[in-house]
Write an enzyme that holds these catalytic residues in place. Sequence first.
Site, PDB file in Angstrom:
ATOM      1  N   ASP A   1       0.837  -1.196   0.000  1.00 11.72           N
ATOM      2  CA  ASP A   1       0.000   0.000   0.000  1.00 11.72           C
ATOM      3  C   ASP A   1       0.874   1.250   0.000  1.00 11.72           C
ATOM      4  OD1 ASP A   1      -2.300  -1.553   0.135  1.00 11.72           O
ATOM      5  OD2 ASP A   1      -2.306  -1.554   2.326  1.00 11.72           O
ATOM      6  N   ARG A   2       0.312   2.359  -0.467  1.00 12.47           N
ATOM      7  CA  ARG A   2       1.065   3.609  -0.557  1.00 12.47           C
ATOM      8  C   ARG A   2       1.742   3.963   0.765  1.00 12.47           C
ATOM      9  NH1 ARG A   2       0.153   8.951  -3.268  1.00 12.47           N
ATOM     10  NH2 ARG A   2      -1.784   8.157  -4.161  1.00 12.47           N
TER      11      ARG A   2
END
Length: 307
Positions: free
Chosen positions: A144-145
């Site tokens: 995930d970012r």
Amino acid sequence: MIKPKSHPSQNQRRPATLPVSSEIELMTFLLASLPGKNRNNIKSLLSNHQVFVDGQMTSQFNFKLKPGHVVQIGGERPTTTHAPVKNDLSIIFEDDDIIVIDKPAGLLTIATENEKSRTAYHALSAYVKSAHPANKIFIVHRLDRETSGLLLFAKNLHTQQVLQQNWEEIVTERTYVAIVEGLVPKDNGTITSYLHENNALVVYSNQNPKGGKKAVTHYKVIRRSKTNSMLEVNLETGRKNQIRVHMQDLGHSIINDKKYGATTNPIGRMGLHAKRLSFTHPITKKNMQFQSPNPKKFLLLFCKSHQ
């Protein structure tokens, strides 16, 4: 800017220059041109980024040389070796088939509709193309970012396919460090559920196997402060948002993970880091083990709690 795993010395002697007169693979050419070097010596030169073709670094032993190419050995790396990218990526390991990087928090793995260029994929594509325009990288898995840590890419389609088709057998360990809200009472435990995704792309958990994917997460508490717990989390399965959802199920959401119930943000980022990655190399079959240190912000949060 991408940080290579190693840097040549700034005090190297003048590079050897070797003109190419016929079509030939780089390894064969170097063995013939450098009689004092054996195959292992040349592999070392390649892996240490000390071989250049027409001023461009290459680590590919089977690079196809053509008449008119000029090969240089040693010397300082040209400032144009890597494409100018802004993302602060560290390359942990690289060979002809895979690249393992340490991704910072805040960087996407691949592009979205709203962000096309500031991604790990874009930065690594520029990096490998700086060695040769035909080079490519291939997505294997994602972070995930806001999750930092170890991320694996393939450098050719065959390697990508081997990794993706045999992921459960090839990957032997995926361990994360998670900073969660509150004090987790049990020192260790296992969370098992089925994960589903709604139309808003939010993953949720229940015990209904119909339409869901089984997810198993093991955890143990490493540290506790007055307000937070640091967990080591080991994935038995690798589902989308698995750790984030299971921490919410535990009643202790990951800090700054508003999507999954968090209400606090003590360090200005989400408290999730991919710490250890172990797998069998898809081509060489060697056991590969990598570790990324805990982010300083994670450690400081617990140091402050004891002051």
